[in-house]
Design a protein around this motif. Sequence first.
Motif, PDB file in Angstrom:
ATOM      1  N   ILE A 135      78.594 104.091  29.035  1.00  0.00           N
ATOM      2  CA  ILE A 135      78.093 103.607  27.752  1.00  0.00           C
ATOM      3  C   ILE A 135      78.313 102.103  27.724  1.00  0.00           C
ATOM      4  CG2 ILE A 135      80.321 104.217  26.688  1.00  0.00           C
ATOM      5  CD1 ILE A 135      78.802 104.663  24.055  1.00  0.00           C
ATOM      6  N   ASN A 136      77.279 101.341  27.424  1.00  0.00           N
ATOM      7  CA  ASN A 136      77.460  99.888  27.432  1.00  0.00           C
ATOM      8  C   ASN A 136      78.065  99.403  26.117  1.00  0.00           C
ATOM      9  OD1 ASN A 136      75.265  99.844  25.670  1.00  0.00           O
ATOM     10  ND2 ASN A 136      73.991  98.497  26.942  1.00  0.00           N
ATOM     11  N   ARG A 137      78.363  98.110  26.062  1.00  0.00           N
ATOM     12  CA  ARG A 137      79.086  97.571  24.906  1.00  0.00           C
ATOM     13  C   ARG A 137      78.322  97.765  23.604  1.00  0.00           C
ATOM     14  NH1 ARG A 137      79.726  93.380  28.726  1.00  0.00           N
ATOM     15  NH2 ARG A 137      78.045  92.250  27.694  1.00  0.00           N
ATOM     16  N   THR A 138      77.017  97.502  23.634  1.00  0.00           N
ATOM     17  CA  THR A 138      76.235  97.606  22.402  1.00  0.00           C
ATOM     18  C   THR A 138      76.180  99.044  21.904  1.00  0.00           C
ATOM     19  OG1 THR A 138      74.876  95.798  23.289  1.00  0.00           O
ATOM     20  CG2 THR A 138      74.088  96.879  21.306  1.00  0.00           C
ATOM     21  N   ALA A 139      76.088  99.992  22.823  1.00  0.00           N
ATOM     22  CA  ALA A 139      76.091 101.401  22.422  1.00  0.00           C
ATOM     23  C   ALA A 139      77.441 101.803  21.853  1.00  0.00           C
ATOM     24  CB  ALA A 139      75.718 102.280  23.608  1.00  0.00           C
ATOM     25  N   ARG A 140      78.527 101.263  22.419  1.00  0.00           N
ATOM     26  CA  ARG A 140      79.849 101.560  21.866  1.00  0.00           C
ATOM     27  C   ARG A 140      79.953 101.055  20.439  1.00  0.00           C
ATOM     28  NH1 ARG A 140      82.197  99.408  26.609  1.00  0.00           N
ATOM     29  NH2 ARG A 140      83.522  98.022  25.381  1.00  0.00           N
ATOM     30  N   ALA A 141      79.391  99.868  20.208  1.00  0.00           N
ATOM     31  CA  ALA A 141      79.438  99.317  18.851  1.00  0.00           C
ATOM     32  C   ALA A 141      78.568 100.121  17.892  1.00  0.00           C
ATOM     33  CB  ALA A 141      78.982  97.858  18.868  1.00  0.00           C
ATOM     34  N   LEU A 142      77.499 100.734  18.407  1.00  0.00           N
ATOM     35  CA  LEU A 142      76.578 101.494  17.560  1.00  0.00           C
ATOM     36  C   LEU A 142      77.121 102.886  17.234  1.00  0.00           C
ATOM     37  CD1 LEU A 142      73.773 101.855  16.191  1.00  0.00           C
ATOM     38  CD2 LEU A 142      72.954 102.712  18.412  1.00  0.00           C
ATOM     39  N   ILE A 143      77.532 103.631  18.260  1.00  0.00           N
ATOM     40  CA  ILE A 143      77.883 105.040  18.023  1.00  0.00           C
ATOM     41  C   ILE A 143      79.361 105.347  18.210  1.00  0.00           C
ATOM     42  CG2 ILE A 143      75.577 105.780  18.716  1.00  0.00           C
ATOM     43  CD1 ILE A 143      76.736 106.761  21.332  1.00  0.00           C
ATOM     44  N   GLY A 144      80.128 104.416  18.757  1.00  0.00           N
ATOM     45  CA  GLY A 144      81.544 104.655  18.972  1.00  0.00           C
ATOM     46  C   GLY A 144      81.878 104.655  20.454  1.00  0.00           C
ATOM     47  N   ASP A 145      83.159 104.418  20.745  1.00  0.00           N
ATOM     48  CA  ASP A 145      83.596 104.308  22.130  1.00  0.00           C
ATOM     49  C   ASP A 145      83.893 105.702  22.671  1.00  0.00           C
ATOM     50  OD1 ASP A 145      84.500 103.605  24.568  1.00  0.00           O
ATOM     51  OD2 ASP A 145      86.131 102.310  23.875  1.00  0.00           O
ATOM     52  N   LEU A 146      82.867 106.368  23.192  1.00  0.00           N
ATOM     53  CA  LEU A 146      83.037 107.733  23.684  1.00  0.00           C
ATOM     54  C   LEU A 146      83.939 107.803  24.905  1.00  0.00           C
ATOM     55  CD1 LEU A 146      79.428 109.176  23.235  1.00  0.00           C
ATOM     56  CD2 LEU A 146      81.323 109.106  21.618  1.00  0.00           C
ATOM     57  N   HIS A 147      84.084 106.680  25.629  1.00  0.00           N
ATOM     58  CA  HIS A 147      84.965 106.681  26.791  1.00  0.00           C
ATOM     59  C   HIS A 147      86.428 106.499  26.415  1.00  0.00           C
ATOM     60  CE1 HIS A 147      82.899 107.465  30.465  1.00  0.00           C
ATOM     61  NE2 HIS A 147      81.870 106.744  30.086  1.00  0.00           N
ATOM     62  N   ALA A 148      86.704 106.304  25.137  1.00  0.00           N
ATOM     63  CA  ALA A 148      88.095 106.313  24.690  1.00  0.00           C
ATOM     64  C   ALA A 148      88.607 107.735  24.527  1.00  0.00           C
ATOM     65  CB  ALA A 148      88.224 105.550  23.368  1.00  0.00           C
ATOM     66  N   LEU A 149      87.689 108.711  24.558  1.00  0.00           N
ATOM     67  CA  LEU A 149      88.061 110.117  24.426  1.00  0.00           C
ATOM     68  C   LEU A 149      88.641 110.640  25.741  1.00  0.00           C
ATOM     69  CD1 LEU A 149      84.816 111.400  22.631  1.00  0.00           C
ATOM     70  CD2 LEU A 149      87.020 110.870  21.558  1.00  0.00           C
ATOM     71  N   PRO A 150      89.428 111.724  25.685  1.00  0.00           N
ATOM     72  CA  PRO A 150      89.855 112.367  26.936  1.00  0.00           C
ATOM     73  C   PRO A 150      88.642 112.760  27.769  1.00  0.00           C
ATOM     74  CG  PRO A 150      91.066 113.256  25.055  1.00  0.00           C
ATOM     75  CD  PRO A 150      89.976 112.382  24.495  1.00  0.00           C
ATOM     76  N   ALA A 151      88.804 112.798  29.081  1.00  0.00           N
ATOM     77  CA  ALA A 151      87.675 113.021  29.989  1.00  0.00           C
ATOM     78  C   ALA A 151      86.897 114.286  29.633  1.00  0.00           C
ATOM     79  CB  ALA A 151      88.170 113.088  31.430  1.00  0.00           C
ATOM     80  N   ARG A 152      87.580 115.391  29.296  1.00  0.00           N
ATOM     81  CA  ARG A 152      86.881 116.645  29.020  1.00  0.00           C
ATOM     82  C   ARG A 152      86.087 116.588  27.720  1.00  0.00           C
ATOM     83  NH1 ARG A 152      88.471 119.956  25.225  1.00  0.00           N
ATOM     84  NH2 ARG A 152      87.420 121.708  26.269  1.00  0.00           N
ATOM     85  N   ASP A 153      86.378 115.634  26.861  1.00  0.00           N
ATOM     86  CA  ASP A 153      85.680 115.526  25.581  1.00  0.00           C
ATOM     87  C   ASP A 153      84.512 114.557  25.616  1.00  0.00           C
ATOM     88  OD1 ASP A 153      87.454 117.325  24.494  1.00  0.00           O
ATOM     89  OD2 ASP A 153      88.787 115.785  23.696  1.00  0.00           O
ATOM     90  N   ARG A 154      84.273 113.935  26.766  1.00  0.00           N
ATOM     91  CA  ARG A 154      83.190 112.946  26.859  1.00  0.00           C
ATOM     92  C   ARG A 154      81.859 113.654  27.088  1.00  0.00           C
ATOM     93  NH1 ARG A 154      86.395 109.129  31.173  1.00  0.00           N
ATOM     94  NH2 ARG A 154      88.188 108.636  29.826  1.00  0.00           N
ATOM     95  N   ASN A 155      81.399 114.270  26.040  1.00  0.00           N
ATOM     96  CA  ASN A 155      80.146 115.025  26.111  1.00  0.00           C
ATOM     97  C   ASN A 155      79.358 114.730  24.847  1.00  0.00           C
ATOM     98  OD1 ASN A 155      78.628 117.741  25.269  1.00  0.00           O
ATOM     99  ND2 ASN A 155      78.675 117.615  27.498  1.00  0.00           N
ATOM    100  N   TYR A 156      78.083 114.373  25.034  1.00  0.00           N
ATOM    101  CA  TYR A 156      77.284 113.944  23.893  1.00  0.00           C
ATOM    102  C   TYR A 156      77.007 115.091  22.929  1.00  0.00           C
ATOM    103  CZ  TYR A 156      73.730 111.496  21.211  1.00  0.00           C
ATOM    104  OH  TYR A 156      73.032 110.917  20.177  1.00  0.00           O
TER     105      TYR A 156
END
Length: 288
Positions: A135-156
């Motif tokens: 997820i790039n920086r602009t997407a993180r700012a738009l929808i949230g930092d999904l890569h801050a989640l635990p690995a198993r929870d990184r699912n759209y």
Amino acid sequence: MSHNDDLRAFLRSRRARLQPEEIGLPKDGGRRVKGLRREELAALAGVSVDYYVRLEQGRNLNPSDTVLDAIARALRLDDAERAHLFDLARPPVKRRRPPRRPQRIAPATYQLMETLDLAASPALLLGRRMDVLAINRTARALIGDLHALPARDRNYARFVILDGNARELHADWATIAAETVAALRLYAGRQPDDPDLSALVGELSVHSEEFRRWWADHQVLARTSGTKRYRHPVVGELTLTYQALTLPDDAEQTLFVYTAAAGTPAHTALRLLAQWTASSPADVPEHV
């Protein structure tokens, strides 16, 4: 559900959707079933009633492409539904398969996502089961930092269905969530033996009544392009267009790029989001 169960449920749901008057039959208020009867569908497809009944019951008949095409036309399936029918009618071959390797992100994809940041375009890279690969920086700012989640929870799909922030963020949450489930159902037809998918569907079914209802509807959707309306807590409401791009090195990786027409309030909002995150490093893992 087994592959045969899915085929049976899919055919029944599509048959129930098609009304008699749509094919030139008189409207019959005394019908006991919703939609077309099996014999009516069989006649439209040019197959025997017995053959169609056995197919809808999920018996392994190994139908030909010609028969499946005829049934798809009779049911008036769109391209995604037709592809799903073919997937369900072709049971997976039972054989030992080597473990699937983690999906890796090509350096060129990493560079592309950084370049999209310079254009104030959110970009989200999804893999198998809609796992979030990058997820790039602009997407993180738009929808949230999904890569801050635990690995198993990184699912759209998990994010859209279960995360309360997703409900607040998407102005048309119910539509977006139902489409997400339909896209996941399409993947399930192609990869019915994916254990991680089974675990994800089980988790979402336990925690979301809406998911259970949408999953049982057997809707399928191939996401290629569209629009989404957001209610961002900082920049307010904005409507974005997205394009889904399948990457050439891995057909199971899809890059979603969001844009807004120049000069629109949404474009200004994206530029603001990009400026606020310009000093943050891109968050793209080596593999997931």
